[in-house]
Design a protein around this motif. Structure first.
Motif: not given
Length: 341
Positions: A200, A232, A235
């Motif tokens: 992120k 967002k 991942t």
């Protein structure tokens, strides 16, 4: 064979004298061979801006291959008469790889013939991958399997290596390059995702991406896309585009800009409008009704045209050093920390 495969072979014949056609790799299944092919148009200058369009990484997401084919057909229909297109292609290069995972598509599987999810296959480790979806080494009988755990380029699958090598050869000397990977199967809205998938944290060209997004909003104010970081949503380990970005990030020329993007077509919207298509094996990932298929094949052409023009006129979005800090701060507030406490 199957329809998508047959269409790519037909286009290969139609474009034999109009495009550079390369076989990147040959994937075998039983006694049959399935070449992975790339179609290149435009400038041979290694420094020219480059647009890459990639489809069919996941065998179930057939719509990505069809959208890539639609763009190929669009270029083929113009290249014999459109002087404006010739002017563009003198100044840039376009390459299209419409079907990366031909055997997976034939077999109705997300993975390749070895059970490997090609988008979890690169030697990239996420800081905290989403469980399961983010990739694993447990078994190739489970979805999101990453493949060989040695975590080197040589340990990657043939399809992954061929794609990464070809993309790198196309962009390694280019000052400005964008690759758009076509997927489906997530969300109600079409989304454009950008790095990272592994983290992120903001990626180094966040300012350029933010400026390009503002240009898109200005040029196509009614566009259909939500632009945001992939992380967002979730991942992952082993993302091919994180890996390719990483290879180019280490380049000593800091003036180069490479933006790997993913168009994630919102297949949940097709299901919402036609729930019965979930009874079809491919219904969760592709439009089933003919009019929705036709709409999908034409709706992304304005985006492709925008990217072509943006690469030729890249001075409109490549960031000056004096502006970088402010743009990065604004982008982080909008994308990575939209609701600070």
């Amino acid at each position: 064979m199957y329809q998508e495969w047959n269409e790519v072979q037909k286009i290969k014949q139609d474009l034999a004298h109009l495009a550079k056609i390369e076989t990147l790799e040959i994937i075998t299944s039983g006694d049959r061979e399935f070449p992975i092919q790339s179609f290149t148009f435009g400038s041979t200058d290694p420094n020219a801006p480059v647009l890459g369009i990639v489809g069919g990484v996941h065998g179930l997401e057939r719509i990505g291959t069809w959208v890539a084919i639609a763009f190929l057909q669009y270029l083929a229909s113009r290249i014999t008469w459109d002087e404006g297109l010739h002017w563009q292609l003198q100044r840039m290069r376009i390459f299209i790889v419409p079907l990366v995972n031909p055997v997976g598509m034939r077999n109705f599987t997300r993975s390749n013939p070895n059970g490997v999810d090609l988008m979890r296959n690169a030697p990239v480790e996420a800081t905290q991958a989403t469980k399961w979806v983010g990739g694993h080494f447990i078994s190739n009988r489970m979805p999101w399997y990453r493949g060989n755990p040695t975590q080197t380029f040589e340990g990657m699958e043939k399809e992954s290596k061929a794609l990464v090598s070809h993309c790198q050869n196309q962009i390694k000397n280019s000052k400005r390059a964008i690759i758009l990977d076509l997927h489906s199967g997530f969300g109600l809205q079409d989304q454009i995702w950008f790095p990272y998938a592994k983290s992120k944290e903001p990626f180094p060209h966040l300012a350029e991406l933010f400026t390009l997004k503002k240009l898109l909003d200005h040029v196509l104010p009614n566009h259909i896309y939500r632009v945001e970081p992939q992380a967002k949503n979730y991942t992952t380990h082993g993302d091919l585009w994180d890996y390719l970005y990483q290879l180019n990030e280490s380049d000593t020329d800091s003036s180069r800009v490479f933006l790997p993007l993913t168009l994630e077509m919102g297949s949940w919207n097709w299901v919402k409008k036609n729930p019965i298509q979930l009874l079809s094996f491919l219904g969760a990932f592709n439009p089933v009704k003919q009019h929705r298929m036709q709409r999908t094949l034409r709706r992304h052409l304005p985006l492709f045209d925008f990217l072509v023009r943006a690469l030729i006129s890249n001075q409109a979005w490549v960031v000056k050093p004096s502006d970088r800090k402010d743009l990065e701060s604004t982008a982080i507030r909008e994308w990575l920390n939209p609701n600070p406490n």
